[in-house]
Design a protein around this motif. Structure first.
Motif, short mmCIF file in Angstrom:
data_model
loop_
_atom_site.label_atom_id
_atom_site.label_comp_id
_atom_site.label_asym_id
_atom_site.label_seq_id
_atom_site.Cartn_x
_atom_site.Cartn_y
_atom_site.Cartn_z
N MET A 1 48.23 -25.23 10.00
CA MET A 1 48.00 -25.91 11.06
C MET A 1 48.40 -27.23 11.19
SD MET A 1 43.91 -24.64 11.69
CE MET A 1 43.63 -26.25 12.53
N VAL A 2 48.25 -27.94 10.22
CA VAL A 2 48.50 -29.60 10.35
C VAL A 2 49.96 -29.86 10.68
CG1 VAL A 2 48.72 -31.54 8.92
CG2 VAL A 2 46.48 -30.36 9.08
N PRO A 3 51.06 -29.10 10.10
CA PRO A 3 52.28 -29.53 10.40
C PRO A 3 52.69 -29.34 11.90
CG PRO A 3 52.45 -28.04 8.52
CD PRO A 3 51.15 -27.98 8.87
N GLU A 4 51.99 -28.24 12.51
CA GLU A 4 52.14 -28.04 13.89
C GLU A 4 51.53 -29.24 14.91
OE1 GLU A 4 54.15 -25.90 15.31
OE2 GLU A 4 54.68 -25.34 13.38
N MET A 5 50.19 -29.62 14.05
CA MET A 5 49.59 -30.94 14.89
C MET A 5 50.60 -32.06 14.87
SD MET A 5 45.73 -29.86 13.41
CE MET A 5 45.00 -31.26 14.11
N ASP A 6 50.98 -32.08 13.48
CA ASP A 6 51.74 -33.56 13.40
C ASP A 6 52.93 -33.58 14.48
OD1 ASP A 6 50.62 -34.87 11.29
OD2 ASP A 6 51.95 -33.73 9.79
N ASP A 7 53.56 -32.38 14.67
CA ASP A 7 54.60 -32.29 15.84
C ASP A 7 54.13 -32.88 17.19
OD1 ASP A 7 56.33 -31.43 13.84
OD2 ASP A 7 56.37 -29.41 14.17
N ARG A 8 52.96 -32.74 17.39
CA ARG A 8 52.30 -33.03 18.51
C ARG A 8 51.85 -34.56 18.83
NH1 ARG A 8 52.95 -27.92 17.67
NH2 ARG A 8 53.56 -26.39 19.30
N LEU A 9 51.60 -35.23 17.69
CA LEU A 9 50.97 -36.44 17.60
C LEU A 9 52.12 -37.38 17.27
CD1 LEU A 9 47.73 -35.68 16.16
CD2 LEU A 9 48.01 -36.16 18.51
N ASP A 10 51.93 -38.71 17.53
CA ASP A 10 52.71 -39.73 16.94
C ASP A 10 52.38 -40.49 15.82
OD1 ASP A 10 54.44 -39.68 19.46
OD2 ASP A 10 53.23 -41.05 20.41
N VAL A 11 51.42 -39.79 15.11
CA VAL A 11 50.97 -40.36 13.88
C VAL A 11 50.95 -38.99 12.83
CG1 VAL A 11 49.51 -42.11 14.71
CG2 VAL A 11 48.34 -40.04 14.44
N ASN A 12 50.59 -39.33 11.65
CA ASN A 12 50.78 -38.27 10.54
C ASN A 12 49.37 -37.87 10.49
OD1 ASN A 12 53.32 -38.34 10.27
ND2 ASN A 12 53.21 -40.10 8.64
N ILE A 13 48.97 -36.70 9.94
CA ILE A 13 47.50 -36.04 9.62
C ILE A 13 47.91 -35.85 8.11
CG2 ILE A 13 45.96 -34.50 9.89
CD1 ILE A 13 46.96 -33.88 12.80
N ALA A 14 46.70 -36.58 7.49
CA ALA A 14 46.89 -36.52 5.87
C ALA A 14 45.58 -35.72 5.61
CB ALA A 14 46.62 -37.84 5.40
N ILE A 15 45.90 -34.69 4.87
CA ILE A 15 44.89 -33.68 4.31
C ILE A 15 44.39 -34.29 3.13
CG2 ILE A 15 44.52 -31.33 3.21
CD1 ILE A 15 46.71 -30.17 4.92
N GLU A 16 43.23 -34.33 3.22
CA GLU A 16 42.34 -34.86 1.86
C GLU A 16 40.95 -34.10 1.39
OE1 GLU A 16 40.20 -39.18 0.97
OE2 GLU A 16 41.28 -39.11 2.63
N ASN A 17 41.46 -33.34 0.10
CA ASN A 17 40.54 -32.60 -0.39
C ASN A 17 39.75 -33.20 -1.02
OD1 ASN A 17 43.29 -30.83 -0.54
ND2 ASN A 17 41.52 -29.31 -0.40
N ILE A 18 38.26 -33.21 -0.66
CA ILE A 18 37.20 -34.18 -1.14
C ILE A 18 36.12 -33.02 -1.55
CG2 ILE A 18 35.34 -36.04 -1.14
CD1 ILE A 18 37.20 -37.24 0.75
N VAL B 1 41.21 -35.01 22.73
CA VAL B 1 42.71 -35.12 22.08
C VAL B 1 42.78 -34.27 20.90
CG1 VAL B 1 44.46 -36.76 21.15
CG2 VAL B 1 42.76 -37.52 23.24
N ILE B 2 42.05 -34.50 19.85
CA ILE B 2 42.37 -33.47 18.80
C ILE B 2 42.20 -32.08 19.26
CG2 ILE B 2 41.47 -33.04 16.47
CD1 ILE B 2 42.78 -35.81 16.68
N ALA B 3 41.17 -31.61 19.76
CA ALA B 3 40.72 -30.27 19.98
C ALA B 3 42.17 -29.55 20.89
CB ALA B 3 39.57 -30.04 21.08
N ASP B 4 42.87 -30.50 21.69
CA ASP B 4 43.98 -29.93 22.63
C ASP B 4 45.29 -29.80 21.54
OD1 ASP B 4 42.54 -30.17 24.92
OD2 ASP B 4 43.22 -32.17 25.65
N VAL B 5 45.16 -30.81 20.55
CA VAL B 5 46.21 -30.49 19.83
C VAL B 5 46.17 -29.07 18.78
CG1 VAL B 5 47.33 -31.65 17.72
CG2 VAL B 5 47.01 -33.07 19.77
N VAL B 6 44.81 -29.11 18.46
CA VAL B 6 44.54 -28.04 17.76
C VAL B 6 44.78 -26.68 18.43
CG1 VAL B 6 42.61 -26.60 16.55
CG2 VAL B 6 42.92 -29.06 16.30
#
Length: 364
Positions: A86-103, A306-311
């Motif tokens: 999902m995240v690469p497709e979300m990135d393409d729709r935002l002007d910022v990056n989404i960083a996956i963080e496994n905790i 905003v996040i929900a729409d991008v998802v």
């Protein structure tokens, strides 16, 4: 990789409370009802824009920095797999990056707690999956109130299955249980003790007569599946997503599904026999995950939207739709209200069906 085990052979505790009244609808039924008609809906909280965030909470200038996407599980599990689609497709729709963080750690509570206490400005989101993380929190109460997390959206439904190392040549659920009954196998596995996999293993022990001797808990589905692949443990509970690659390669045998057809079964493994079909009591109320994204308490509704729409747009993208079609991994969008609902339902339904005190005893 930390493992924990507990000897159940000498102390079979009664932890089930109301199995005869366990709702077949419950969480699993709701998971199949996610809004997938493409309508993201109205803002869930019209007053959130004026809460305690750094500014007025409007979506006009959001996001203004990179977004942390916390996954409270290790790499390779179902939540991680979905995020990396999902995240690469979300990135393409935002002007910022989404960083996956496994905790990972503490049966998903370490990463969830990190998200809970993060700044509620929309730049931190967390993916967890009712009833899984709620079960962990109910068994191991935290100093934060998980139901206060703000629902952003849901994006999938995922059932659990059992898989075994192919070297054991296990042929179905009855054969698996016979191997443990005869003493050929002793150790059974899944995610950490006190978490949803451990509760399911205890339920199967109580309801189905699945007499495993020791339960070994791993820090996520990915590590549990890897331990099964390596022969460290003979069999484990897994999400169907997490088991897919090992089954396709022939290194894992698919033993049984844990979700009945009434609650959707498995799209990844549509032909697998599930426990209900085999004549055993279903455990749908706990064995069907709704995959959701949540934000810290008081995160403004406009920013969550905003996040929900991008998802939602990402789920509809050609890349994600093709991946879903190729793999059988369900993608279905639900709005923030639905995410809130499945979280609350976990806290309503699980205590009605499972004696949490006895689960805590079994986990220690």
């Amino acid at each position: 990789m930390t493992t924990n085990n507990v000897d159940q052979a000498t102390d079979r505790r009664q932890f089930l409370k109301y199995t005869s009244t366990a709702s077949a609808i419950g969480i699993a039924g709701l998971a199949g009802c996610a809004d997938d008609d493409g309508d993201a809906g109205e803002s869930a909280d019209d007053g959130s824009a004026d809460d305690g965030s750094a500014d007025d909470g409007s979506a006009d200038d959001f996001p203004t920095q990179n977004i942390r996407y916390i996954i409270p599980f290790g790499e390779g599990g179902g939540t991680d797999t979905y995020a990396r689609q999902m995240v690469p497709e979300m990135d393409d729709r935002l002007d910022v990056n989404i960083a996956i963080e496994n905790i990972s750690g503490a049966a998903s509570l370490r990463g969830t707690g990190e998200a809970f206490y993060s700044e509620p400005d929309g730049h931190t989101i967390c993916a967890f999956n009712p009833p899984s993380t709620p079960v962990s929190e109910m068994v191991n109460p935290q100093d934060f109130d998980l139901p206060n997390m703000e629902g952003v959206c849901t994006y999938a439904r995922t059932p659990f299955v059992i898989v075994a190392n192919a070297e054991h040549e296990i042929e179905g659920y009855d054969d698996l249980m016979d191997r443990y009954e005869d003493g050929d196998l002793e150790v059974f596995s899944g995610k950490e003790r006190g978490g949803v996999d451990h509760v399911m293993a205890l339920l199967m022990q109580e309801l189905h007569g699945f007499n495993w001797d020791r339960y070994v808990g791993y820090d996520g589905t990915g590590p549990a599946v890897q331990a099964t692949l390596s022969g460290e443990v003979p069999a484990c509970i897994s999400t169907d997503t997490g088991a897919e690659a090992g089954v396709e390669s022939g290194d894992l045998d698919l033993v049984t599904g844990l979700v009945s057809e009434d609650s959707g079964g498995s799209n990844v493994f549509p032909d697998v026999d599930n426990v209900a079909e085999l004549g055993y009591e279903n455990i749908d109320f706990i064995s069907n995950l709704t995959r959701g994204i949540y934000a810290p308490p008081d995160t403004p509704a406009e920013r969550r939207q905003v996040i929900a729409d991008v998802v939602e747009e990402a789920l509809q993208s050609d890349a994600v739709q093709q991946w879903s079609e190729d793999t059988g991994n369900v993608v279905e969008f639900g709005d923030g209200d639905f995410a809130d609902q499945v979280l609350q339902d976990a806290y309503d339904i699980i205590p009605e069906n499972v004696d949490l005190d006895e689960v805590r005893n079994a986990a220690n």
